[in-house]
Structure formats: C-alpha cells, structure tokens
Design a protein around this motif. Structure first.
Motif, short mmCIF file in Angstrom:
data_model
loop_
_atom_site.label_atom_id
_atom_site.label_comp_id
_atom_site.label_asym_id
_atom_site.label_seq_id
_atom_site.Cartn_x
_atom_site.Cartn_y
_atom_site.Cartn_z
N MET A 1 1.19 -0.90 -0.47
CA MET A 1 0.55 0.27 -0.19
C MET A 1 0.99 1.57 -0.16
O MET A 1 1.79 1.45 0.45
N SER A 2 0.63 1.63 -0.56
CA SER A 2 1.19 3.29 -1.01
C SER A 2 0.47 4.72 -0.07
O SER A 2 -0.75 4.00 -0.28
N PHE A 3 0.60 5.73 -0.40
CA PHE A 3 -0.27 6.99 0.58
C PHE A 3 -0.74 7.30 -0.31
O PHE A 3 -1.92 8.09 -0.06
N ALA A 4 -0.52 7.04 -1.51
CA ALA A 4 -2.03 7.46 -2.36
C ALA A 4 -2.72 6.91 -2.41
O ALA A 4 -4.49 6.89 -3.14
N ASP A 5 -2.87 5.46 -1.92
CA ASP A 5 -4.30 4.78 -1.56
C ASP A 5 -5.14 4.85 -0.34
O ASP A 5 -5.86 4.32 -0.63
N LEU A 6 -4.21 5.75 0.50
CA LEU A 6 -4.80 5.77 1.63
C LEU A 6 -5.75 7.78 1.01
O LEU A 6 -6.88 8.08 1.70
N GLY A 7 -6.11 7.89 0.13
CA GLY A 7 -7.03 8.73 -0.45
C GLY A 7 -6.83 10.74 -0.21
O GLY A 7 -7.32 11.53 -0.39
N LEU A 8 -5.78 10.83 -0.49
CA LEU A 8 -4.59 11.99 0.00
C LEU A 8 -4.76 13.20 -0.97
O LEU A 8 -4.79 12.11 -2.25
N SER A 9 -4.64 14.28 -0.36
CA SER A 9 -4.72 14.70 -1.74
C SER A 9 -3.25 15.16 -2.70
O SER A 9 -2.59 14.69 -2.08
N VAL A 16 5.34 14.79 1.36
CA VAL A 16 4.96 13.06 2.16
C VAL A 16 6.73 12.89 1.53
O VAL A 16 6.91 12.04 2.07
N GLU A 17 6.58 12.50 0.07
CA GLU A 17 7.42 12.02 -0.78
C GLU A 17 8.63 13.00 -0.75
O GLU A 17 9.83 12.54 -0.43
N ALA A 18 8.39 13.76 -0.28
CA ALA A 18 9.62 15.21 0.07
C ALA A 18 10.09 15.14 0.86
O ALA A 18 11.95 14.88 0.55
N ALA A 19 10.03 14.74 2.22
CA ALA A 19 10.10 14.33 3.59
C ALA A 19 10.45 12.30 2.97
O ALA A 19 11.25 12.41 4.22
N GLY A 20 10.93 11.94 2.23
CA GLY A 20 11.55 10.61 2.29
C GLY A 20 10.52 9.34 2.15
O GLY A 20 11.17 8.69 2.89
N TYR A 21 9.71 9.76 2.84
CA TYR A 21 7.90 8.33 2.56
C TYR A 21 7.75 8.21 1.66
O TYR A 21 7.29 8.84 0.80
N THR A 22 7.13 6.75 1.51
CA THR A 22 7.29 6.56 0.08
C THR A 22 6.63 5.17 1.00
O THR A 22 4.34 5.14 0.70
N GLU A 23 6.16 4.43 1.93
CA GLU A 23 4.69 4.08 2.50
C GLU A 23 3.96 4.49 4.05
O GLU A 23 5.16 4.71 4.35
N PRO A 24 2.74 3.80 4.17
CA PRO A 24 2.26 4.25 5.45
C PRO A 24 2.75 3.17 6.35
O PRO A 24 2.67 1.45 5.72
N THR A 25 2.81 3.76 8.08
CA THR A 25 3.13 2.61 8.48
C THR A 25 1.72 2.25 8.98
O THR A 25 0.52 2.41 8.66
N PRO A 26 0.90 0.65 9.89
CA PRO A 26 0.05 0.65 9.68
C PRO A 26 -0.89 1.43 10.20
O PRO A 26 -1.76 0.94 10.22
N ILE A 27 -0.54 1.88 11.88
CA ILE A 27 -1.43 3.06 11.97
C ILE A 27 -1.80 3.65 11.28
O ILE A 27 -2.19 4.25 11.32
N GLN A 28 -1.37 4.61 10.08
CA GLN A 28 -1.07 5.32 9.33
C GLN A 28 -2.17 4.90 8.41
O GLN A 28 -2.97 5.92 7.61
N ALA A 29 -1.98 3.43 8.04
CA ALA A 29 -3.12 2.83 6.61
C ALA A 29 -4.08 2.92 7.21
O ALA A 29 -5.39 3.56 7.04
N THR A 31 -5.02 4.50 10.29
CA THR A 31 -6.49 6.14 11.03
C THR A 31 -6.52 6.92 9.69
O THR A 31 -7.59 7.22 9.28
N ILE A 32 -5.30 7.15 8.88
CA ILE A 32 -5.65 8.33 7.85
C ILE A 32 -7.75 8.22 7.13
O ILE A 32 -8.49 8.94 6.78
N PRO A 33 -7.58 6.95 5.95
CA PRO A 33 -8.72 6.42 5.61
C PRO A 33 -10.05 6.99 6.73
O PRO A 33 -11.51 7.83 6.31
N PRO A 34 -10.78 6.59 7.63
CA PRO A 34 -11.93 6.75 8.46
C PRO A 34 -11.62 8.33 9.06
O PRO A 34 -12.27 9.08 9.48
N VAL A 35 -9.96 8.94 9.27
CA VAL A 35 -9.98 10.34 9.62
C VAL A 35 -10.91 10.98 8.53
O VAL A 35 -11.10 11.53 9.12
N LEU A 36 -10.41 10.76 7.60
CA LEU A 36 -10.81 11.78 5.82
C LEU A 36 -12.26 11.34 5.94
O LEU A 36 -13.11 12.58 5.41
N MET A 37 -12.68 10.51 6.54
CA MET A 37 -13.93 10.66 6.39
C MET A 37 -15.07 11.31 7.34
O MET A 37 -16.57 10.37 7.50
#
Length: 461
Positions: A1-9, A16-29, A31-37
C-alpha cells in the motif's frame, strides 16, 4: 500500500514524498481513511509507530478548505508536554508546506505575546498544552466555539500528569458536533470513560497490544549496585558501538550530575529536564538532533514523543518507577523500522520496579553480563557489607570504662562526710569556722570536687 491509496491530495503526497516517505505505517494506513471520512477515532499505538503523521496528514487535507477567524481556531490538538507540541508543529510545517494553513503553538515557558498575536490573526491549527490553553481561555483571550476537530494525543500521559479534569473542561466548551480523535499507548478505565463521554461511535484502531514494546528493540537488564552505575554506563558506551544515545534518570538532580560526570570522562553529553526553561530545552534538543552532542541525559519530560532519527541506544540509568514509562523511554530508539538497543540498570533496591516492568511487557528481560572489572567489583562489594557485624563487637571502645573505675572519684563521699562534723561548731563560733574552712580544706586536700564533664570528652567523639 502507498500513501496515494489512502485518499490524500496530490499536494500532500508531494510533501510526503519530499520528506522521504513512500509507504504508510500500519497505524497510518488504518487511521487516515476513517479520519478523512470525518469519523471519530480511538487509536491505540505504541510510540515510534508514526502516530503523529496519522492524524496530521488527514487534518491538513480536511482544513485545506475553510476560512480562518480571529481568536477562533478551527482545530485543536492537545499535547501533554511542550516537546510533543513542538514536534507536532514541526510535522505540520513539513507536510503542510503546499497548503495555505496557519498554525499557532500555545505552550508554557515562552512569552505569550507572540501566541496572542497569532491567535488574533486567526489560525487553522492550534497546538496546545492544557495548562496554557486553560489560562488563556479563562482570561477570555480565546474562543473554542469554532473548533471543528479535536485531537487528544498521548491520553494516558495526560492522565499521569493530572490533565484529565482540564481536558473534560475543554471538551465541554467545544461544539458538540465536532470530530474527535483520541490516541493513547494504553487504555486504562479513566481514558475509556473519557472516550465514552466525548466521542461518538468512534472507529477503534489498534496496531499493537497496549503497552507492548517494539520488536525492533533489543532489550537488556544490567544487574549492578547503585554506586557502580556510572562505571557500567561508561563501559557499555565505549564497547557497544553507540552512535547516539539517550540516558534516562528518575530525578532531575541525577540528570545534571550524570551529564557532568560523562563530560568529565570525555563524552559529548547534554542534558534536558524540567528545571530548564523552554528555550534552553529547545536549544539542547537541537544540539542533540544536529549531532553536536551524542549523549542526551534526560528526565521523563523527554520520554514521550521525542522523535530524533538515528538514536542507536537508550539507557535507563534508573529503573523507571512506573512500568509504562519503560515502554515510552525505550521507544526513543528502534523508530521508523530501524533497530535499537535498550539497557536498564537494576540495583538491588529496584527488584519490585523491574518486576512490574517485566509483568507489563510480558516476560523477563534478558540479562546482560558486564565485563569482568565492573562485575567482579560489584560482587566483591557484598562480602564487605556482610563482614560488618565483626566490627560491631568493637572491643577497644568497650574497654574505655577505665575512666569509670577511678577509685578517687568513688571515694568522694568520705571526705564530704568528714566535713560534715566541722560544720557543727558553726552555731558557737560562726565567724571562726567560716575563716578556717577554706584554709583547712585547701591544706589537707580533702576537697576534690567533681570533674567537669567537658574535661572527660575525647576529641575523637
């Protein structure tokens, strides 16, 4: 899973990519979708799992649309310590650089003027500690009726620090239809009661057993007398390939003395504790992050949320009094998938404390054997103490009653008895007896009054 799969703009994904991250951690994967909802959420996650970004990232997108109003923050993040609040602010600056968002940091230890100025201009995100927020609220300097999103971070730490009444007051002042996110490493009954009261049908996310330790951290306990701790610490620092380390102590005085001792032995060490003002603490943290000092001696004020990349070791110079603090202390290493090592020094008086830690973490912590010098000295110290009963006999001191056996002092009643008859003639010849008494007493040496106590006191006592 990538950050793009989480529904972020797209703008957020670029940051996020500029900060050097490519894959979300389990808590991020999770948490992010329900918070966006726009759902309420309870997140149970150990430290070092990427929890901060789990709520910062979706908040940036949620707040990307809307209008700011003076003195009425649109969202509120409550943190237990100044260090955690500052770290969250850094995350917003890093990930929100492509969004037009205004942020304010409301913490103690810094001047209030700049904080009030930022609030007056209107902010999208207010990051605050409960004490300073309550202070401004009671002065009428801030209004919470426009807050759309509330984050309560490190809720169990809030409980430990006595902030739950303040949080309840703050929650009661916020709009009832807000979105609320609560994060905690553990879920004690008080926190569950708080969540039941102020969250509506929350999504429950748990990525690890409450208060469990990071599997990327190799843990050891070192059995060592308290007086040998410094020597043991120096030995491991020199022999265990330590690149950077945080050394935790239970008391602020111990932190200061330990940092001074390490410097005297040639180590590059700094310190951070509650007696330092906020600018000094920030400066010391920056020195550690920049690599100017490789060892940071700290009290538990820095145990939670301190995110420094590349910390290879954590030392519990003192076994923590509260077992939960053990988890948060050692969580300063082994972050972001890296491995780390944690050493806990256990003195004989720490038996109960280490037992509580091992009960919480689910098993015994492996024993680390020190090199011969420190270990042998630690063992030899025990017979020395056991031999003390022999000294208790102290024959030399018991023989001192020689002074009490002086016959002259025991014979004093007899001369006094002899003087008694001499006083009989006083009635007949009062004047002559008064004149003769001093002379007679002096001539025959019969008077030998009591020796003053101070003349018999030894200078050794």
């Amino acid at each position: 899973m990538s950050f793009a799969d989480l529904g972020l703009s797209d703008e957020l994904l670029q940051a996020v990519e500029a900060a050097g991250y490519t894959e979300p951690t389990p808590i991020q994967a999770q948490t992010i979708p329900p918070v966006l909802m726009m759902k309420d959420l309870i997140g149970i996650a150990q430290t070092g799992t990427g929890k901060t970004a789990a709520f910062v990232l979706p908040m940036i997108d949620i707040l990307g649309h809307g209008r700011r109003r003076a003195l009425m923050p649109r969202s509120l993040i409550l943190e237990p310590t100044r260090e955690l609040a500052a770290q969250v602010a850094e995350n917003f600056e890093k990930y929100g650089k492509n969004h037009d968002l205004k942020m304010a940091l409301l913490i103690g230890g810094v001047q209030m003027g700049d904080q009030l100025k930022a609030l007056s201009a209107g902010v999208d995100v207010l990051i605050a500690t409960p004490g300073r927020l309550m202070d401004l609220f009671e002065r009428g300097k801030i209004m919470l009726t426009g807050c759309e999103l509330l984050v309560i971070d490190e809720a169990d730490r809030m409980l430990d620090m006595g902030f739950i009444p303040d949080i309840e007051t703050i929650c009661s002042k916020l709009p009832a239809n807000r979105q609320t996110l609560l994060f905690s490493a553990t879920m004690p009954p008080v926190i569950k009661k708080l969540a039941d009261r102020f969250l509506t049908n929350p999504k429950y996310v748990e990525v690890a057993r409450p208060a469990s330790t990071n599997l990327n951290i190799v843990q050891h306990k070192v059995m060592v007398p308290a007086r040998k701790k410094r020597e043991a610490l120096r030995q491991i620092l020199r022999s265990d390939n330590v690149t950077s380390a945080i050394v935790f102590a239970n008391r602020k005085t111990t932190v200061r003395e330990l940092a001074k001792s390490l410097k005297q032995h040639g180590f590059s060490a700094g310190e951070i504790h509650g007696d330092m003002d906020q600018p000094a603490r920030n400066a010391e943290l920056e020195r550690f992050k920049a690599g100017e000092v490789s060892i940071l001696c700290a009290s538990d004020v820095a145990a939670r949320g301190l995110d420094v990349k590349g910390v290879s070791h954590v030392f519990n110079f003192d076994t923590p009094w509260h077992p939960d603090d053990y988890v948060h202390r050692i969580g300063r290493t082994g972050r972001g998938g890296a491995t780390g090592r944690a050493f806990t020094f256990v003195a004989p008086e720490d038996a109960e404390a280490i037992g509580n830690v091992e009960k919480l973490t689910g098993g015994p912590i492996p024993l680390y054997q020190l090199d011969g010098e420190v270990e042998s000295e630690a063992v030899e110290a025990k017979p020395a103490r056991a031999a003390r009963p022999a000294r208790e006999a102290k024959p030399a001191r018991e023989a001192k009653p020689v002074r009490e056996e002086k016959p002259k002092r025991e014979a004093r009643p007899e001369p006094r008895a002899e003087r008694a008859p001499r006083r009989e003639p006083k009635a007949e010849e009062p004047r002559r007896s008064r004149r003769r008494d001093p002379v007679e007493t002096h001539d025959d040496g019969s008077w030998n009054g009591p020796v003053p106590n101070f003349l018999g006191v030894s200078a050794l006592n």
